[in-house]
Design a protein around this motif. Sequence first.
Motif, short mmCIF file in Angstrom:
data_model
loop_
_atom_site.label_atom_id
_atom_site.label_comp_id
_atom_site.label_asym_id
_atom_site.label_seq_id
_atom_site.Cartn_x
_atom_site.Cartn_y
_atom_site.Cartn_z
N ASP A 1 0.84 -1.20 0.00
CA ASP A 1 0.00 0.00 0.00
C ASP A 1 0.89 1.26 0.00
O ASP A 1 1.86 1.35 0.75
N HIS A 2 0.51 2.20 -0.84
CA HIS A 2 1.26 3.45 -0.93
C HIS A 2 0.33 4.52 -1.48
O HIS A 2 -0.75 4.21 -2.01
N ASP A 3 0.73 5.76 -1.32
CA ASP A 3 -0.06 6.85 -1.90
C ASP A 3 0.88 7.94 -2.42
O ASP A 3 2.10 7.88 -2.22
N HIS A 4 0.30 8.90 -3.11
CA HIS A 4 1.06 10.02 -3.68
C HIS A 4 0.08 11.11 -4.08
O HIS A 4 -1.11 10.86 -4.29
N GLU A 5 0.64 12.33 -4.18
CA GLU A 5 -0.20 13.48 -4.50
C GLU A 5 -0.64 13.48 -5.96
O GLU A 5 -1.70 14.04 -6.31
N SER B 1 -2.24 12.28 -9.46
CA SER B 1 -3.34 11.43 -9.90
C SER B 1 -2.78 10.43 -10.91
O SER B 1 -2.04 10.81 -11.82
N GLU B 2 -3.12 9.16 -10.74
CA GLU B 2 -2.42 8.10 -11.47
C GLU B 2 -3.37 7.19 -12.25
O GLU B 2 -4.40 6.76 -11.73
N MET B 3 -2.98 6.88 -13.47
CA MET B 3 -3.69 5.89 -14.28
C MET B 3 -2.84 4.64 -14.42
O MET B 3 -1.63 4.73 -14.64
N TYR B 4 -3.46 3.48 -14.25
CA TYR B 4 -2.89 2.23 -14.72
C TYR B 4 -3.78 1.76 -15.87
O TYR B 4 -4.98 1.61 -15.68
N PHE B 5 -3.19 1.55 -17.01
CA PHE B 5 -3.88 0.92 -18.13
C PHE B 5 -3.28 -0.49 -18.19
O PHE B 5 -2.22 -0.70 -18.78
N TRP C 1 -7.79 3.96 -11.70
CA TRP C 1 -7.52 5.38 -11.43
C TRP C 1 -7.25 5.54 -9.94
O TRP C 1 -8.16 5.33 -9.12
N ASN C 2 -6.01 5.87 -9.61
CA ASN C 2 -5.64 6.14 -8.23
C ASN C 2 -5.64 7.65 -8.03
O ASN C 2 -4.74 8.35 -8.50
N THR C 3 -6.67 8.13 -7.36
CA THR C 3 -6.81 9.57 -7.15
C THR C 3 -5.79 10.05 -6.11
O THR C 3 -5.24 9.24 -5.35
N PRO D 1 -4.64 5.53 -0.87
CA PRO D 1 -3.72 4.39 -0.78
C PRO D 1 -4.16 3.25 -1.69
O PRO D 1 -5.35 2.96 -1.81
N HIS D 2 -3.17 2.61 -2.34
CA HIS D 2 -3.48 1.49 -3.23
C HIS D 2 -2.35 0.48 -3.16
O HIS D 2 -1.19 0.83 -2.94
N ALA D 3 -2.72 -0.79 -3.33
CA ALA D 3 -1.76 -1.90 -3.32
C ALA D 3 -2.13 -2.85 -4.44
O ALA D 3 -3.28 -2.88 -4.91
FE LIG Z 1 0.67 4.58 -7.39
#
Ligand SMILES: [Fe+2]
Length: 230
Positions: A144-148, A150-154, A179-181, A185-187
Amino acid sequence: MSDEHSNLPVVNLITEITHALSVRRGPLIVEQTLSCLADMNLTAESMQQLEPCMPSEFIDNFDVAVNNIPSQLSALANAIDASKYSIQWNRDLGQFYVKDAAVGDSYRNRNMNCILIGPQNGFFHSDKLIMGLFFLRPRTFYRDHDHEASEMYFNLTGPHGFRFDMSGWSDYPADSIVWNTPWLPHATRVYDVPLLTVFAWVENVDCLCRVVHTDDWVQLENELVTASAG
Ligand SMILES: [Fe+2]
């Protein structure tokens, strides 16, 4: 002076990513990524030269991933295969984490990424977008991690497990958008099929990732290894 002919595989890769995203419109993160791409001069003549690097211990898994890309993305799969030895694949965590971040050995030993576009270390320069490929070997747990940003995984391969805000897991298939806003947090957990995804950051692209601690990391990492051995 650059060799424009040798730049063509990478330019073609970015063209095929852009085309694939343009027929997967809808999520705001896809629109934002396409908007940044539309503002760029992505020609072979304007490409920066980077020393190619493909870690030898990753190549077999990488080819498995490319072979698992579904047929509706075959043009993109071919573009990845044609450019894989022209790309500078990065193994160190320096660009996205502080060096001693608690990402764990599962992730540390089993990830690589390349930067196609970004503020630094990319083939093309942008202050608004980081876009590249992200790869995880089978049976990897990405904590699990986060960041400021905005992230796309395709996701080009799948299924892979994702959880958001440290709650329940969901499997996402090949040809899916995640889409990680900002600060969510996402893992990710990778099963038998390696993860190959196009990632993009928009907004606040100069930030670093932050590991977000949970108590189940060791258990989850052990489960993936045990399932592999079984
Ligand atoms: Fe990420």
